[in-house]
Design an enzyme around this catalytic site. Structure first.
Site, PDB file in Angstrom:
ATOM      1  N   VAL A  74       0.852  -1.184   0.000  1.00  0.00           N
ATOM      2  CA  VAL A  74       0.000   0.000   0.000  1.00  0.00           C
ATOM      3  C   VAL A  74       0.893   1.240   0.000  1.00  0.00           C
ATOM      4  CG1 VAL A  74      -1.775   1.278   1.261  1.00  0.00           C
ATOM      5  CG2 VAL A  74      -1.826  -1.223   1.265  1.00  0.00           C
ATOM      6  N   ALA A 119       4.565   4.027   2.813  1.00  0.00           N
ATOM      7  CA  ALA A 119       4.089   2.766   2.228  1.00  0.00           C
ATOM      8  C   ALA A 119       4.237   1.670   3.267  1.00  0.00           C
ATOM      9  CB  ALA A 119       4.895   2.415   0.983  1.00  0.00           C
ATOM     10  N   LYS A 120       3.603   0.561   3.041  1.00  0.00           N
ATOM     11  CA  LYS A 120       3.832  -0.630   3.867  1.00  0.00           C
ATOM     12  C   LYS A 120       3.334  -1.829   3.092  1.00  0.00           C
ATOM     13  CE  LYS A 120       4.786  -0.360   7.961  1.00  0.00           C
ATOM     14  NZ  LYS A 120       5.959  -0.208   8.766  1.00  0.00           N
ATOM     15  N   GLY A 121       3.984  -2.952   3.301  1.00  0.00           N
ATOM     16  CA  GLY A 121       3.555  -4.162   2.629  1.00  0.00           C
ATOM     17  C   GLY A 121       3.741  -5.350   3.538  1.00  0.00           C
ATOM     18  N   ASP A 160      10.462  -4.945   8.531  1.00  0.00           N
ATOM     19  CA  ASP A 160       9.441  -4.640   9.533  1.00  0.00           C
ATOM     20  C   ASP A 160       9.276  -5.930  10.346  1.00  0.00           C
ATOM     21  OD1 ASP A 160       7.316  -2.244   9.991  1.00  0.00           O
ATOM     22  OD2 ASP A 160       6.310  -4.136  10.394  1.00  0.00           O
TER      23      ASP A 160
END
Ligand code: GLU
Length: 430
Positions: A74, A119-121, A160
């Site tokens: 995202v 962003a992060k995924g 992460d």
């Protein structure tokens, strides 16, 4: 990991990212937007993720069978430059979680003055149940699936929860194989020998410690006289515990997914770190009292450091939190209801966007180094990090006074104001 039988029978309609966590993060945003008297047009531009990608992909397991995995990426805003944020491997990863964490990354980068949107995924999987070879195949296939939306000047992943330098090396290699040449600036948090920096792995935990030292000095609370409790003993929590112990502070409680430990006299952190290296959990450490993991948050202490995952301090336990200060090493550990209760009880909260900003700040230094093919030494990076966090803390304290708000809202006013100004200046295309 999804099989046909546990696929949801009624798929969500419409804004699939709108989960409880996303709601919590947008509620935080709304408080800052109110303090800034931001107009509806600006709010509407910032409240939704700009891009959400879901990928479902097959991976061959070691026993020869094929398992389908679901992954996400995202990108919250494209206004500030390329997007930046980590990759999470955990059984409960959802688009809503990635979207909430991506929005938090936008504010974190803006607060710290880094030229990125958030962003992060992540991949929904349990890395503890996969072999190293299976994690490698998941990582390589997921990286290949993301190629259409990432790039060294488009979107730059990082570690992460559940990922680290090992996964970044595989990700970097997969991307580089696809484009035909080495592109170290596609990820940060990679091993130093591949163009990373030794300063990145401990950076988030070190940043948390720098903020604690900075704030305690402003309060006049001697660090060596404070009792600390740390929830989470992974990439971040273990570094915070080690640094606080080194500085002479007393860590009276820790927890991880395996359980909790308490010791009124202070835990022997180096001995605990050796135990965790051997057993992968704090549980079973003989030189402390074993307590349930959830009880650690309620231990009496001066400074509580949630360093695990989101939604740990909630309406359900906020009244039993027994500390003077909370420093959010995790992203989103405090729900808005809990924030409210803590404020009423006079417990201050140092928000995630500042407290754990050391990780992405050193990621930025690594990215600049990778682009320039030039390496700074670790001490220089750490000195720059300390300075950058100190400046951000000053901005928050000034904003808190100016708007008469709590530190989280103050931090978000600094961040949201910056992004809203940029959006206004870039205007609307076409
Ligand atoms: N995952 C980390 C965070 O939540 C770091 C992201 C990065 O370094 O890009 O801030």
């Amino acid at each position: 990991m999804t099989t046909i039988s546990d696929a949801p029978s009624t798929p969500p309609q419409g804004n699939e990212w709108e989960t409880a966590f996303y709601g919590a993060v947008t509620a935080q945003f709304a408080r800052a937007a109110d303090a800034l008297e931001l107009d509806d047009e600006a709010r509407a531009r910032l409240v939704q993720p700009r891009r959400t990608l879901t990928v479902n992909f097959p991976v061959r397991l070691d026993d020869g069978s094929v398992e389908n995995f679901t992954g996400y990426r995202v990108q919250h805003t494209l206004t500030m430059g390329p997007t930046k944020g980590g990759l999470r491997y955990a059984p409960d990863v959802t688009m809503g979680e990635c979207a909430a964490l991506a929005m938090l990354m936008t504010w974190k980068c803006a607060l710290l003055g880094l030229p990125y949107g958030g962003a992060k995924g992540g991949v929904r999987c349990d890395p503890a149940r996969l072999s190293a070879a299976e994690v490698e195949r998941v990582t390589r296939r997921y990286a290949a699936e993301l190629i259409p939306v990432i790039g060294p000047n488009i979107d730059i992943p990082a570690p992460d929860v559940g990922t680290g330098a090992r996964e970044m090396a595989w990700f970097y290699d997969t991307y580089s194989q696809a484009v035909g040449h080495a592109v170290p600036e596609i990820v940060t948090g990679k091993p130093a020998v591949l163009g990373g920096t030794e300063a990145r792995q401990p950076a988030t935990g070190l940043g948390v410690t720098y903020i604690i030292e900075d704030l305690l000095a402003r309060f006049g609370w001697p660090l060596t006289e404070q009792r600390f409790v740390i929830q989470g003993f992974g990439n971040v929590g273990a570094v915070v515990a080690g640094e606080l112990h080194r500085l002479g502070a007393r860590v009276v409680g820790v927890a991880d997914a395996g359980g909790g430990l308490a010791s009124e006299d202070g835990l022997d952190i180096p001995a605990l770190q050796r135990h965790v290296a051997a057993h992968s959990t704090v549980a079973g450490f003989a030189e402390a009292d074993a307590i349930p993991g959830a009880a650690v948050l309620e231990l009496p202490c001066d400074v509580l450091v949630p360093a695990a995952v989101e939604a740990q301090i909630t309406a359900g336990n906020a009244d039993r939190i027994d500390c003077r200060l909370i420093v959010e090493a995790a992203n989103g550990p405090t729900t808005p209801e809990a924030d409210h209760r803590l404020a009423e009880r006079g417990i201050r909260v140092v928000p995630d966007v500042l407290a754990n900003g050391g990780g992405v700040t050193v990621s930025y230094f690594e990215w600049v180094q990778s682009h320039q093919k030039y390496t700074w030494d670790v001490a220089e990076i750490q000195e720059r990090l300390r300075h950058q966090l100190h400046v951000a803390l000053n901005r928050i304290l000034q904003a808190a006074e100016r708007h008469d708000v709590d530190w989280r809202t103050a931090a978000l006013t600094v961040a949201v104001d910056r992004v809203a100004q940029a959006a206004r200046l870039r205007a609307v295309y076409p």
